[in-house]
Design a protein around this motif. Structure first.
Motif, PDB file in Angstrom:
ATOM      1  N   GLY A  17      51.092  35.295  44.927  1.00 42.05           N
ATOM      2  CA  GLY A  17      51.681  34.041  44.479  1.00 42.05           C
ATOM      3  C   GLY A  17      53.181  34.149  44.319  1.00 42.05           C
ATOM      4  N   ARG A  18      53.619  35.253  43.752  1.00 41.11           N
ATOM      5  CA  ARG A  18      55.060  35.467  43.575  1.00 41.11           C
ATOM      6  C   ARG A  18      55.756  35.624  44.916  1.00 41.11           C
ATOM      7  NH1 ARG A  18      54.798  39.914  38.628  1.00 41.11           N
ATOM      8  NH2 ARG A  18      54.269  38.429  36.954  1.00 41.11           N
ATOM      9  N   ALA A  19      55.107  36.317  45.828  1.00 38.65           N
ATOM     10  CA  ALA A  19      55.696  36.504  47.158  1.00 38.65           C
ATOM     11  C   ALA A  19      55.826  35.167  47.880  1.00 38.65           C
ATOM     12  CB  ALA A  19      54.840  37.467  47.976  1.00 38.65           C
ATOM     13  N   LEU A  20      54.799  34.316  47.731  1.00 39.91           N
ATOM     14  CA  LEU A  20      54.829  32.996  48.364  1.00 39.91           C
ATOM     15  C   LEU A  20      55.957  32.153  47.783  1.00 39.91           C
ATOM     16  CD1 LEU A  20      53.586  30.884  50.240  1.00 39.91           C
ATOM     17  CD2 LEU A  20      52.023  30.253  48.395  1.00 39.91           C
ATOM     18  N   GLN A  21      56.093  32.179  46.463  1.00 36.98           N
ATOM     19  CA  GLN A  21      57.154  31.417  45.803  1.00 36.98           C
ATOM     20  C   GLN A  21      58.529  31.908  46.240  1.00 36.98           C
ATOM     21  OE1 GLN A  21      57.219  31.708  41.526  1.00 36.98           O
ATOM     22  NE2 GLN A  21      58.439  29.864  41.279  1.00 36.98           N
ATOM     23  N   LYS A  22      58.677  33.223  46.309  1.00 36.38           N
ATOM     24  CA  LYS A  22      59.956  33.788  46.738  1.00 36.38           C
ATOM     25  C   LYS A  22      60.257  33.410  48.178  1.00 36.38           C
ATOM     26  CE  LYS A  22      62.536  38.122  47.073  1.00 36.38           C
ATOM     27  NZ  LYS A  22      62.504  39.600  46.875  1.00 36.38           N
ATOM     28  N   GLY A  23      59.207  33.415  49.018  1.00 34.23           N
ATOM     29  CA  GLY A  23      59.388  33.039  50.411  1.00 34.23           C
ATOM     30  C   GLY A  23      59.823  31.592  50.555  1.00 34.23           C
ATOM     31  N   GLN A  24      59.246  30.715  49.743  1.00 30.70           N
ATOM     32  CA  GLN A  24      59.614  29.296  49.772  1.00 30.70           C
ATOM     33  C   GLN A  24      61.051  29.097  49.313  1.00 30.70           C
ATOM     34  OE1 GLN A  24      56.505  27.749  47.262  1.00 30.70           O
ATOM     35  NE2 GLN A  24      55.153  27.276  48.994  1.00 30.70           N
ATOM     36  N   GLN A  25      61.449  29.853  48.284  1.00 30.52           N
ATOM     37  CA  GLN A  25      62.817  29.755  47.780  1.00 30.52           C
ATOM     38  C   GLN A  25      63.815  30.250  48.826  1.00 30.52           C
ATOM     39  OE1 GLN A  25      62.499  32.066  44.178  1.00 30.52           O
ATOM     40  NE2 GLN A  25      61.917  30.293  42.927  1.00 30.52           N
ATOM     41  N   THR A  26      63.453  31.338  49.499  1.00 29.05           N
ATOM     42  CA  THR A  26      64.331  31.880  50.537  1.00 29.05           C
ATOM     43  C   THR A  26      64.472  30.893  51.691  1.00 29.05           C
ATOM     44  OG1 THR A  26      63.665  34.159  50.000  1.00 29.05           O
ATOM     45  CG2 THR A  26      64.690  33.796  52.145  1.00 29.05           C
ATOM     46  N   LYS A  27      63.351  30.285  52.094  1.00 27.84           N
ATOM     47  CA  LYS A  27      63.393  29.313  53.181  1.00 27.84           C
ATOM     48  C   LYS A  27      64.236  28.110  52.806  1.00 27.84           C
ATOM     49  CE  LYS A  27      60.506  26.672  56.373  1.00 27.84           C
ATOM     50  NZ  LYS A  27      59.132  26.376  56.840  1.00 27.84           N
ATOM     51  N   ALA A  28      64.101  27.650  51.542  1.00 24.40           N
ATOM     52  CA  ALA A  28      64.891  26.503  51.078  1.00 24.40           C
ATOM     53  C   ALA A  28      66.384  26.838  51.116  1.00 24.40           C
ATOM     54  CB  ALA A  28      64.472  26.114  49.665  1.00 24.40           C
ATOM     55  N   ALA A  29      66.729  28.073  50.750  1.00 21.39           N
ATOM     56  CA  ALA A  29      68.129  28.498  50.771  1.00 21.39           C
ATOM     57  C   ALA A  29      68.659  28.551  52.200  1.00 21.39           C
ATOM     58  CB  ALA A  29      68.272  29.868  50.100  1.00 21.39           C
ATOM     59  N   ILE A  30      67.814  28.987  53.126  1.00 20.21           N
ATOM     60  CA  ILE A  30      68.221  29.054  54.529  1.00 20.21           C
ATOM     61  C   ILE A  30      68.443  27.648  55.084  1.00 20.21           C
ATOM     62  CG2 ILE A  30      67.506  29.717  56.849  1.00 20.21           C
ATOM     63  CD1 ILE A  30      65.918  32.014  55.605  1.00 20.21           C
ATOM     64  N   VAL A  31      67.523  26.727  54.761  1.00 22.36           N
ATOM     65  CA  VAL A  31      67.649  25.340  55.226  1.00 22.36           C
ATOM     66  C   VAL A  31      68.915  24.710  54.659  1.00 22.36           C
ATOM     67  CG1 VAL A  31      66.636  23.032  55.123  1.00 22.36           C
ATOM     68  CG2 VAL A  31      65.184  25.012  55.581  1.00 22.36           C
ATOM     69  N   SER A  60      65.816  38.731  62.327  1.00 19.54           N
ATOM     70  CA  SER A  60      64.357  38.747  62.204  1.00 19.54           C
ATOM     71  C   SER A  60      63.912  38.103  60.901  1.00 19.54           C
ATOM     72  CB  SER A  60      63.838  40.188  62.285  1.00 19.54           C
ATOM     73  OG  SER A  60      64.398  40.987  61.245  1.00 19.54           O
ATOM     74  N   GLY A  61      64.722  38.264  59.831  1.00 19.96           N
ATOM     75  CA  GLY A  61      64.394  37.663  58.546  1.00 19.96           C
ATOM     76  C   GLY A  61      64.446  36.145  58.602  1.00 19.96           C
ATOM     77  N   VAL A  62      65.462  35.617  59.276  1.00 19.16           N
ATOM     78  CA  VAL A  62      65.590  34.171  59.429  1.00 19.16           C
ATOM     79  C   VAL A  62      64.494  33.649  60.354  1.00 19.16           C
ATOM     80  CG1 VAL A  62      67.048  32.302  60.283  1.00 19.16           C
ATOM     81  CG2 VAL A  62      68.081  34.205  59.027  1.00 19.16           C
ATOM     82  N   PHE A  63      64.277  34.355  61.444  1.00 16.03           N
ATOM     83  CA  PHE A  63      63.274  33.933  62.428  1.00 16.03           C
ATOM     84  C   PHE A  63      61.878  33.872  61.824  1.00 16.03           C
ATOM     85  CE2 PHE A  63      60.266  34.606  65.885  1.00 16.03           C
ATOM     86  CZ  PHE A  63      60.717  33.704  66.836  1.00 16.03           C
ATOM     87  N   ALA A  64      61.590  34.774  60.879  1.00  9.57           N
ATOM     88  CA  ALA A  64      60.260  34.827  60.272  1.00  9.57           C
ATOM     89  C   ALA A  64      59.920  33.546  59.518  1.00  9.57           C
ATOM     90  CB  ALA A  64      60.179  36.032  59.328  1.00  9.57           C
ATOM     91  N   HIS A  65      60.933  32.828  59.034  1.00  8.58           N
ATOM     92  CA  HIS A  65      60.698  31.614  58.256  1.00  8.58           C
ATOM     93  C   HIS A  65      60.532  30.378  59.140  1.00  8.58           C
ATOM     94  CE1 HIS A  65      61.246  33.167  54.172  1.00  8.58           C
ATOM     95  NE2 HIS A  65      62.194  33.939  54.666  1.00  8.58           N
ATOM     96  N   PHE A  66      60.960  30.461  60.389  1.00 12.08           N
ATOM     97  CA  PHE A  66      60.921  29.276  61.253  1.00 12.08           C
ATOM     98  C   PHE A  66      60.184  29.506  62.569  1.00 12.08           C
ATOM     99  CE2 PHE A  66      64.637  29.005  58.527  1.00 12.08           C
ATOM    100  CZ  PHE A  66      64.439  27.774  57.927  1.00 12.08           C
TER     101      PHE A  66
END
Length: 235
Positions: A17-31, A60-66
């Motif tokens: 759950g924490r990893a998912l939340q962190k991933g969503q926050q990271t994606k939002a920051a990238i967007v 690769s980190g950016v690509f993983a989110h999109f």
């Protein structure tokens, strides 16, 4: 079931759950970073590499989110549309139906446009980039613009229904002319850098309302108090 009988989350579930939340926050920051970049260089200028450099992440980190540049562009369009609604559409919905709401929509649109004179508008720059193309990015952009213009058209229709505009007006024509003011403002202010463009756009909006018979902000169908009292006194 008592509180003590409630199933407890396993450490693995908590970590996921924490990893998912962190991933969503990271994606939002990238967007968010991508949107800022797109307003300067356009949607076509966006790339995984350029965004990785701006966010100081690996490609690769950016690509993983999109997964693709196309999905990145669509995410930016969706985020832009969401912010546009929050700043322009939803606040105007707090105003009464009719002319007050229509005025609020234009006022909020102008406030945002005055900022975008410096930063750029995804709707307008995107139209130039994708007007003669096909594909998901263009579809996302067209869908967002049509959604907003439909909201403006509804506001015009409601103003007509409330008696604030003439009964014989063409609602689509009026909405078209309002949209034209915004497009002209971007061209005059951002490209030509002509002073006083915002004032002229506001004056143009007032002229449009006068032309189409806009009345007072209060519903025209309500009886005039002074007229009513005069009639009562005569009776």
């Amino acid at each position: 079931m008592s509180v003590t009988e409630l199933p407890l989350k396993s450490p693995r579930t908590t970590r996921e759950g924490r990893a998912l939340q962190k991933g969503q926050q990271t994606k939002a920051a990238i967007v968010d970073a991508a949107l800022g970049l797109a307003t300067q260089i356009g949607l076509e200028g966006l790339s995984i590499g350029a965004l990785a450099e701006v966010t100081q992440m690996s490609k690769s980190g950016v690509f993983a989110h999109f997964g693709s540049r196309e999905e990145l562009q669509i995410s930016v369009i969706r985020e832009y549309h969401s912010r546009f609604e929050e700043e322009v559409f939803y606040p105007a919905m707090q105003e009464p139906r009719g002319l007050p709401r229509l005025r609020a929509l234009f006022r909020n649109w102008m406030n945002r446009t005055s900022i975008e004179i410096d930063s750029g508008c995804i709707y307008i720059s995107g139209a130039v980039e994708f007007d003669d193309r096909t594909g998901p990015v263009r579809d996302a952009l067209v869908g967002s613009v049509k959604s907003w213009l439909a909201a403006m058209n509804r506001a015009v229709v409601q103003a007509k229904e409330e008696g604030h505009l003439r009964a014989d007006i063409d609602e689509q024509q009026l909405a078209f002319e309002i949209h034209g003011l915004i497009l002209a403002l971007h061209y005059e202010a951002r490209f030509l850098k002509n002073p006083g463009s915002i004032d002229r756009a506001n004056a143009g909006f007032d002229n449009i309302l006068k032309l189409y018979g806009a009345q007072d902000a209060l519903p025209a169908r309500l009886p005039n108090k002074s007229t009513k009292s005069t009639k009562a006194s005569k009776e």
